[in-house]
Design a protein around this motif. Structure first.
Motif: not given
Ligand SMILES: N[C@@H](CCC(=O)N[C@@H](CS)C(=O)NCC(=O)O)C(=O)O
Length: 155
Positions: A1-28
Motif C-alpha cells: 500500500m502507498a505511504d499516505k504521505t505520498v499524496l500530500s502537498l508536502d511531497n514535491p513529486v505530488f505537487t509537481a504532478f499536480l502542476f504539470y498535469s493541470t498545465l497539459v490539461i489546460l493546454k488540451m
C-alpha cells in the motif's frame, strides 16, 4: 500500500504532478478555443442549428465537415486526448510509487515540453519529423513511468 504521505502537498513529486498535469490539461482544453476561433472567423459550422444561428439574411450557411484549419486543430485535440489522458493516469500511479524527485521532475517536464511543442508544430504545420519527435518524446516518458510502476508493482 502507498505511504499516505505520498499524496500530500508536502511531497514535491505530488505537487509537481499536480502542476504539470493541470498545465497539459489546460493546454488540451485550449484546443476547443482554437477550434471555435476557426469556426467563427471562417463561418465553418458542423451542425444545421449552428448554421441557422450564424446565417445572415440572403446568406444561408451549410454545414461543413472538411475545413482544413478546423480539422487540423481537431486532430491535434484528439492526439492530446490520446496522450495526455494516459500521462495523467499513469503519472498518478507513478507518483503513488514514491519515485525519486529529480527523476519524476524530469519525466513531468519533458512530457509537458513535448506536448506544447507537438501543438506548436501541428498548428503551424512545421515540417516533419518535428511533430513526430515531440509525440515520441511524450510517449517515451509515459512508457518510462509505466516501466517504473511495473518495477515496484509486480506480484
Ligand atoms: N492516432 C495517431 C497515432 C500516432 C501518433 O500520435 N502520431 C503523431 C506523430 S506523427 C501525430 O502527431 N499524429 C497525428 C495525429 O494524431 O493527428 C495517428 O493517427 O497519427
Amino acid at each position: 500500500m502507498a505511504d499516505k504521505t505520498v499524496l500530500s502537498l508536502d511531497n514535491p513529486v505530488f505537487t509537481a504532478f499536480l502542476f504539470y498535469s493541470t498545465l497539459v490539461i489546460l493546454k488540451m482544453m485550449s484546443m476547443s478555443l482554437f477550434t471555435a476561433f476557426h469556426r467563427m472567423t471562417k463561418n465553418v459550422f458542423a451542425n444545421e442549428e449552428d448554421c441557422r444561428s450564424a446565417s445572415k439574411p440572403g446568406k444561408k450557411l451549410q454545414p461543413v465537415l472538411n475545413n482544413a484549419d478546423v480539422e487540423r486543430v481537431r486532430r491535434c485535440h484528439l492526439n492530446d486526448l490520446e496522450n495526455i489522458t494516459a500521462f495523467v493516469l499513469i503519472g498518478l500511479l507513478y507518483t503513488l510509487t514514491g519515485p525519486d524527485v529529480q527523476m519524476a521532475l524530469l519525466h513531468f517536464r519533458i512530457f509537458a515540453g513535448c506536448r506544447i511543442a507537438h501543438t506548436f508544430f501541428y498548428l503551424f504545420a512545421i515540417p516533419q519529423p518535428t511533430r513526430a519527435l515531440a509525440f515520441l518524446g511524450g510517449f517515451i516518458v509515459t512508457i518510462s513511468m509505466a516501466v517504473n510502476i511495473f518495477k515496484v508493482a509486480t506480484f
